[in-house]
Design a protein around this motif. Sequence first.
Motif: not given
Length: 355
Positions: A100-101, A103-104, A192, A195, A253
């Motif tokens: 997931r990180t 992708r961010r 972020t 992330a 988030g």
Amino acid sequence: MSTTATSIPVTRTTTPRFSEQLRDTAAFGAVFSDHVLVADYADGRWGDPVIVPYGQMPMAPAPLVAHYGQGIFEGFKAFPRPGNGAALFRPDANHARMNRTCRRMAMPEIPASIFIEGTAALVRVDMQWIPAKPGSALYIRPVMFATGEPLGVRPSEKYRFVIETNPSGPYFSGAVDLLAEEHYVRAFPGGTGAAKCAGNYAGSLVAAGEAQAKGFHNVLWLDGIERRYVEEAGLMNVVFVIDDTVVTPPLSGTILPGITRDSVLTLLREMGVKVEERRIAIDEVFDAHAAGRLQSAAGVGTAATIAPLGRLRHKDREITVPSITADSPLARVGAELDSIRTGAGADRHQWMVAV
Ligand SMILES: Cc1ncc(COP(=O)(O)O)c(C=O)c1O
């Protein structure tokens, strides 16, 4: 669960630094085990991982991570299984969070064959580095960073993925004193915060340093809009026990979705404890304390699992959080997690992966 043996090539060190003394006395993060796993990404694909001796590696003078900050990491543990090797705690959850990180941060995802099988293979090679004392573990630190060179603000075309490990002894800490941060913010909606990227930590160092200069261990982050709602501590998620209910900020988030947080909440719910994932104003914490309703509070994270909070300061108000009593849900869930990790208790969720 267990991993299958892989065919990752291993080059063993000819100058091992291993000694039981070094392993058993190492401060957290200070000593690296003898080997690392390395895989490089180029031309749109991951190359085959290798396990090599820990040591210097040639690199461009200023790889793109140093310019535009594509640098991310993870952290989890391998626990000793007396007479039976070791077991990783929820490596699949850390793998999913790292992707997931990725992708961010516009970085290529890392396959399980490198992240999970690679960790298992590395832990097998450096098994003797796992301290055997109760409460000890081998800390596993996967990192990934941009190694490309041509300048330009765009995703790098080359990356390196490394897994290094550190023996880490039992984490005996007193209560953690936190200063609710009024000036700096860690994250904001759309940023972020969720992330595990290096920049989040770089941006927090000044705040942590200032809190330490004032006699606290770290900051308690508040939301980036109103500076009113509790987010998380410097390196841990936070939980409060108010009126026998465990209250923790939601995964909105802006906080890191901690694997320990998820594990603790899952077990608490199974124990029949009421859990609320909701916004909690810093004033609510102080008011609950004033009314005698704040029973305990803790930071939850891989390093300490459950670290009781001690002093809590916000502006000119300060409280000392009541300590965690033996019958507290936090004490009971900590014991349950320990028993899963050591293998003494049933692993109903199949969180442990034998290597
Ligand atoms: C900012 C932050 N929040 C929370 C956590 C807790 O996450 P975990 O339980 O996955 O270790 C960590 C540690 O990784 C962290 O650095």
